[in-house]
Design an enzyme around this catalytic site. Sequence first.
Site, PDB file in Angstrom:
ATOM      1  N   GLY A 285     -49.951 -21.358  -5.985  1.00  0.00           N
ATOM      2  CA  GLY A 285     -49.800 -22.583  -6.758  1.00  0.00           C
ATOM      3  C   GLY A 285     -49.251 -23.703  -5.900  1.00  0.00           C
TER       4      GLY A 285
ATOM      5  NE  ARG B 283     -45.925 -11.980   2.673  1.00  0.00           N
ATOM      6  CZ  ARG B 283     -46.783 -12.860   2.193  1.00  0.00           C
ATOM      7  NH1 ARG B 283     -46.362 -14.014   1.736  1.00  0.00           N
ATOM      8  NH2 ARG B 283     -48.069 -12.597   2.167  1.00  0.00           N
TER       9      ARG B 283
ATOM     10  CG  HIS C 144     -54.802 -12.780 -13.331  1.00  0.00           C
ATOM     11  ND1 HIS C 144     -54.894 -12.098 -14.525  1.00  0.00           N
ATOM     12  CD2 HIS C 144     -53.671 -13.505 -13.384  1.00  0.00           C
ATOM     13  CE1 HIS C 144     -53.845 -12.419 -15.267  1.00  0.00           C
ATOM     14  NE2 HIS C 144     -53.094 -13.278 -14.602  1.00  0.00           N
TER      15      HIS C 144
ATOM     16  NE  ARG D  74     -36.461  10.904 -33.313  1.00  0.00           N
ATOM     17  CZ  ARG D  74     -36.757  10.641 -32.041  1.00  0.00           C
ATOM     18  NH1 ARG D  74     -37.349  11.558 -31.289  1.00  0.00           N
ATOM     19  NH2 ARG D  74     -36.457   9.477 -31.529  1.00  0.00           N
TER      20      ARG D  74
ATOM     21  CB  SER E 156     -25.298  10.697 -30.301  1.00  0.00           C
ATOM     22  OG  SER E 156     -26.500  10.298 -29.686  1.00  0.00           O
TER      23      SER E 156
ATOM     24  CG  ASP F  84     -31.719   3.656 -37.737  1.00  0.00           C
ATOM     25  OD1 ASP F  84     -32.421   2.781 -38.268  1.00  0.00           O
ATOM     26  OD2 ASP F  84     -31.876   4.872 -37.922  1.00  0.00           O
TER      27      ASP F  84
ATOM     28  CB  CYS G  34     -29.843   9.772 -28.798  1.00  0.00           C
ATOM     29  SG  CYS G  34     -29.357   9.251 -30.446  1.00  0.00           S
TER      30      CYS G  34
HETATM   31 MG    MG Z   1     -31.367   6.676 -37.085  1.00  0.00          MG
END
Ligand code: MG
Length: 894
Positions: free
Chosen positions: A113, A360, A476, A582, A785, A790, A852
């Site tokens: 540019g 570089r 690109h 879970r 934890s 949430d 977590c």
């Molecule tokens: Mg939860």
Amino acid sequence: MTATNGAGEPVYVYRFGGGVSDGGKGDKNLLGGKGANLAEMASIGLPVPPGFTISTAMCARYYEEGEAFPESLRAEVANGIAHIESVTGKTFGDPANPLLVSVRSGARVSMPGMMDTVLNLGLNDATVEGLAKVSGDPRFAWDSYRRFIQMYADVVLGLDHDRFEEALEIAKEDRGYFLDTDLTAADLKALVAEYETLVEELWGKPFPQDVHDQLWGAVGAVFGSWQSERAKVYRRLNDIPGDWGTAVNVQAMVFGNMGDTSATGVAFTRDPSTGENGYYGEFLINAQGEDVVAGIRTPQYLTRAAREAAGAKPASMEEAMPEVYAELAGVFDTLERHYRDMQDIEFTVERAKLWMLQTRSGKRTAKAALKIAVDMASEGLITEEQAIARVDPAALDQLLHPTLDPDAARDVLTKGLPASPGAASGKVVFDADTAEKMAASGEDVILVRVETSPEDIHGMHAAKGILTARGGMTSHAAVVARGMGRPCVSGAGSLSIKGKDGVMRVGEREVKAGDVITIDGSTGEVMMGAVPTVQPELAGDFGTLMTWADKVRRLKVRTNAETPADCRTAREFGAEGIGLCRTEHMFFDAGRITAVRQMILASDEAGRRAALDKLLPEQRADFAEIFAVMAGLPVTIRLLDPPLHEFLPHEDAEFEEVAKATGLEVEALKRRAGELHEFNPMLGHRGCRLGVTYPEIYEMQARAIFEAAVEVAEKSGAAPVPEVMIPLVATAKELELMKAVVDMAAEAVFTDKGRRIDYLVGTMIELPRAAIRAGEIAEAGEFFSFGTNDLTQTTLGVSRDDAARFLGVYVEKGIYARDPFVSIDVEGVGALVEMAAERGRRTRPDIKLGICGEHGGDPASIAFCEQVGLDYVSASPYRVPIARLAAAQAALAK
Ligand code: MG
Ligand code: ADP
Ligand code: MG
């Protein structure tokens, strides 16, 4: 930052070369990247054509003064020119022995540019004759002048480039030539006259003959280009501040186009795509500047080995110019030892004399970054700790993903360039917006474009892979994909894409939008359908770097996993336990869902217990499998969390099945299901609220956990360490009640089996109230934890599932620096985490603290966890190595 002279005025010009280096070791902020490295190369005695840098501070001043230069700069520039003249023995504008210079832009970071480099500045109708005489090569002189006018007209005067190209083409056609090199000195002289007429016609003034006017014009154009639209867009996309400014480098020309002992080339000191420790590059004999990358002639290999490997004929530089090559190889080694990093280099050979034009730190793939870091540490160039800091944890993602199974059948549609490594399968989409939409709804997509532009970025980000019909390895699509770590195949020329009609074709074959394809960015292959993949291996350099990282990190790394397969993957990736298992997924299992529904729809405790009795052995088996894989390691199991309605039957057939299992009427079941409807389930009857209202659910889960743990301990001898986690706690009382349920179940099992197991009971901190009351909650809770998914939702009051509509705009407007669901909102959510950690520890000094949420795999969030002194982070299996490296970097940064 800006130095001053004896009179207290700021100094803007810094000379380099010929034993001088005003810029000393090269300050990039002041001199720009290119200028700083030229100064630094000069200061360590490498052959750099003499020149000077006008500092970035001048750029700011130029704009302050209404795009004009202060008077003092004239004297400084004159002094800089005098320096070049004295080193080269040539004089700027002298027809007898003219000095020619290049004018090069150079910001702190390399920035497309900006103005393109102008070469051969200092030529005019008189000096061109001098150059012809001094060089003994009139053709070279007139060709240089021709190129100079063309470049200057384009980049400094902004005249229509095509008109000059056209004139060149006509000049060749008229004479029946094919190549530029067919043009003779006389032809070129005539062409220069035409160019001069063209300039006057398009610009309204004759081409500047005064070499000083030429120079100031070019310098002004460099500073002017800092505010060009292209540069502004690039800065915006790459978070480059507008006030950095660019520097200007003015440097004596050296000529790679002075015959067969001259050449120009580019090189990397190591292979930037594999990291292999060998010189890698290209050169062209009798050529100047951009000729190598312009693709007009095919460049030759640098080393003999590379030439042979490619089966190419034209001699390598090692063979064609052995002495200069040896010198160049010496320079490579000097530069690597000096910068302690892989270098990307430009050089020119003028009549067998080597000149360095640029160096570089080279851009590289993740694979190369890893190999180079590990190799350099082994070579003693850098320390292990520096090697750890060199590798971007997020880039490891590229290496962690499955690659195509080499034994799988492939239906290859076409082949393009291997632009960004990795393999990906997904549905074909032809525009970025659709790609984003489909990805948001959980579909894997491959974005297919003729070529990409900055407007496609969001779609490229959302896609699993990118395929283009046009564009090379530096297009690109290729550059952006490599940056994002997305697999990309570019320049698949045989693809005919009709995005509007939703099809693409290769010959006779047709692929429609929505059809699944697979691309392999490491080979360039494009295949029909989804080709199966295999797991990457964590051996070799990867393993080495991980070992080093493990030595310095303090944070433990666990994983979020709930299937034995995920647990195994995570352990292979180095997980030190499970941070979040879970249990709801286990309930969805086809063989159990009816029992789950029976439990939910039961109208009393007895009915629920009858259903839970059926689920107990199933849950116990799940946990036993996981404990066996994670033997000896802590396993955090979260008791049932989601709102019950998620498990409800929908279809009549499903209701009938439950009716059969329970002996209840379908109508009664439907009524009961209706009663369970919630307006806002996210804030409804879920988490420990289920356990508080129906303790028998948690009691069953706890029994399953402890029975499984005892069973595995008896079988394997290595007892797992269950950490039973109560979700969505807001008050200490909730946790007390639930802990009592768990403890009672544990005692019952231990008494029954005659064996005890160590375990903990703790809670997730995922509500602001829990963070605030963490001091009390820690009385019953043996660990916290942080459930930051949430916690982010409840702290920001933003539903993660609905945020897509506005969060992008929020990030764009800088309201949040990054998506707060990806990288923790340190000031808000982070403050709550820090407070809860502190209050929890005050009550219970040895409380175990972990995270977590999704953030456990995000390097920036991991750095935050290190700062507040959590004990561990937990990430999805594939992000475990990223977390290990990020944790090491965070420890080192402290
Ligand atoms: Mg939860
Ligand atoms: P870029 O940042 O685009 O690489 P450069 O300023 O490095 O721009 O230069 C463009 C080309 O011109 C490169 O090939 C470079 O080697 C060449 N070049 C620049 N200055 C000189 C010089 N003084 N003598 C010979 N070639 C030069
Ligand atoms: Mg360059």
